[in-house]
Design a protein around this motif. Sequence first.
Motif, PDB file in Angstrom:
ATOM      1  N   ILE A  63       0.817  -1.220   0.000  1.00 52.05           N
ATOM      2  CA  ILE A  63       0.000   0.000   0.000  1.00 52.05           C
ATOM      3  C   ILE A  63       0.851   1.270   0.000  1.00 52.05           C
ATOM      4  O   ILE A  63       0.535   2.238  -0.693  1.00 52.05           O
ATOM      5  CB  ILE A  63      -0.957  -0.019   1.211  1.00 52.05           C
ATOM      6  N   CYS A  64       1.923   1.261   0.764  1.00 51.41           N
ATOM      7  CA  CYS A  64       2.745   2.475   0.879  1.00 51.41           C
ATOM      8  C   CYS A  64       3.785   2.595  -0.234  1.00 51.41           C
ATOM      9  O   CYS A  64       4.173   3.709  -0.607  1.00 51.41           O
ATOM     10  CB  CYS A  64       3.434   2.508   2.244  1.00 51.41           C
ATOM     11  N   TYR A  65       4.258   1.461  -0.747  1.00 51.03           N
ATOM     12  CA  TYR A  65       5.263   1.483  -1.825  1.00 51.03           C
ATOM     13  C   TYR A  65       4.868   0.495  -2.921  1.00 51.03           C
ATOM     14  O   TYR A  65       5.607  -0.461  -3.208  1.00 51.03           O
ATOM     15  CB  TYR A  65       6.648   1.124  -1.275  1.00 51.03           C
ATOM     16  N   HIS A  73     -11.188   2.306  -0.626  1.00 54.59           N
ATOM     17  CA  HIS A  73     -11.977   1.132  -0.251  1.00 54.59           C
ATOM     18  C   HIS A  73     -11.261  -0.164  -0.652  1.00 54.59           C
ATOM     19  O   HIS A  73     -11.236  -1.135   0.111  1.00 54.59           O
ATOM     20  CB  HIS A  73     -13.348   1.197  -0.916  1.00 54.59           C
ATOM     21  N   LYS A  74     -10.666  -0.165  -1.831  1.00 55.92           N
ATOM     22  CA  LYS A  74      -9.945  -1.346  -2.314  1.00 55.92           C
ATOM     23  C   LYS A  74      -8.734  -1.648  -1.435  1.00 55.92           C
ATOM     24  O   LYS A  74      -8.463  -2.806  -1.102  1.00 55.92           O
ATOM     25  CB  LYS A  74      -9.509  -1.133  -3.766  1.00 55.92           C
ATOM     26  N   ALA A  75      -8.022  -0.579  -1.043  1.00 52.99           N
ATOM     27  CA  ALA A  75      -6.842  -0.754  -0.193  1.00 52.99           C
ATOM     28  C   ALA A  75      -7.235  -1.300   1.184  1.00 52.99           C
ATOM     29  O   ALA A  75      -6.567  -2.184   1.719  1.00 52.99           O
ATOM     30  CB  ALA A  75      -6.103   0.578  -0.048  1.00 52.99           C
ATOM     31  N   LEU A  76      -8.329  -0.753   1.744  1.00 53.06           N
ATOM     32  CA  LEU A  76      -8.801  -1.247   3.044  1.00 53.06           C
ATOM     33  C   LEU A  76      -9.265  -2.698   2.958  1.00 53.06           C
ATOM     34  O   LEU A  76      -9.055  -3.490   3.879  1.00 53.06           O
ATOM     35  CB  LEU A  76      -9.949  -0.360   3.549  1.00 53.06           C
ATOM     36  N   ASN A  77      -9.881  -3.046   1.832  1.00 53.01           N
ATOM     37  CA  ASN A  77     -10.386  -4.398   1.650  1.00 53.01           C
ATOM     38  C   ASN A  77      -9.260  -5.432   1.605  1.00 53.01           C
ATOM     39  O   ASN A  77      -9.418  -6.556   2.088  1.00 53.01           O
ATOM     40  CB  ASN A  77     -11.213  -4.480   0.365  1.00 53.01           C
ATOM     41  N   THR A  78      -8.105  -5.033   1.050  1.00 54.60           N
ATOM     42  CA  THR A  78      -6.968  -5.961   0.990  1.00 54.60           C
ATOM     43  C   THR A  78      -6.408  -6.263   2.378  1.00 54.60           C
ATOM     44  O   THR A  78      -5.746  -7.283   2.570  1.00 54.60           O
ATOM     45  CB  THR A  78      -5.840  -5.397   0.104  1.00 54.60           C
TER      46      THR A  78
END
Length: 316
Positions: free
Chosen positions: A130-132, A239-244
């Motif tokens: 997510i961060c890189y 939302h996609k990032a949180l879902n992962t």
Amino acid sequence: MNIASSNIMVISHTFFYLLGIPGLEDQHIWISIPFFTSYIIALLGNSLLIFIVVTDHNLHEPMYIFLCMLAGIDISLSTITVPKTLAIFWLNSGGISLYGCIAQLFFIHSTYVAESGVLLLMSFDRYIAICYPLRYTMILTPSVIIKTAMYVCLRSIVSIFPIIFLVKRLPFCKNNLLPHTYCEYIGLAKYACASIRVNIWYGIFVLLTTVVIDIILIVLSYCMILHAIFHIPSQEARHKALNTCGSHICVIFLFYIPGIFTFLVQRFGKQIPVHVHILMANVCMLVLPVMNPIIYGIKTKQIKNRVSHLLFQRQR
């Protein structure tokens, strides 16, 4: 009288009897049903998870490799405890040698530390993803994955290995009836007729330098992950990032919360009946191996699609 006393003191038990759940002996057969069912679900679910990851080349990514490691540890953790528990419930076969007891508690605690380490690796994986995102494959190379996996395994073995000698040195001249379904470190040490202060302090040291540090690092990683997510301009991307991260967060809570609760109850819940302590300890051993494949099977699209494909092929 003094001679008799001294003779008794030099006797050290080398064989113990696990009593199962004292106070609920007449319910052992009924209690064994959810234990057996949970064990079968854990074996089948985690084995299927490993099979899917190994056979599907599209899933040969760091996140799924770590998930495969977690599934393997879950199988080991449940297999170390449940078969013996069922033998006690079904056959009243609670006998276990001192060396067998030490071996069981060693594998229980080492797999627990290893599972905590894998959860930390999975949080690190989510942090990098997510961060890189552009450097994900450059950072988490196969070499890095192998080294981190070896570190987790070595840390669990090295940190728990001294326990073998700390328990082996103790003379067990008290009762050799253990009110539990499996051998537990301090639970066994309490039956020694010598000081176990070193055992207690070493247990606290291992807890602080492994599990507690893992929790702190996981919390820090998710603080940075959430900071990065809430700075993403697109709501859909957020939302996609949180879902992962959803599956991993669920597994983290299922692993640490029951363990922390059980630890606090054992230390401060003196008024709680023994059978409640034992039932809670067993639930902690089974809840994650059972729920882990279910959570990832439902919330991870790639795994869910692969399971559906296998079931569809079988029906045809």
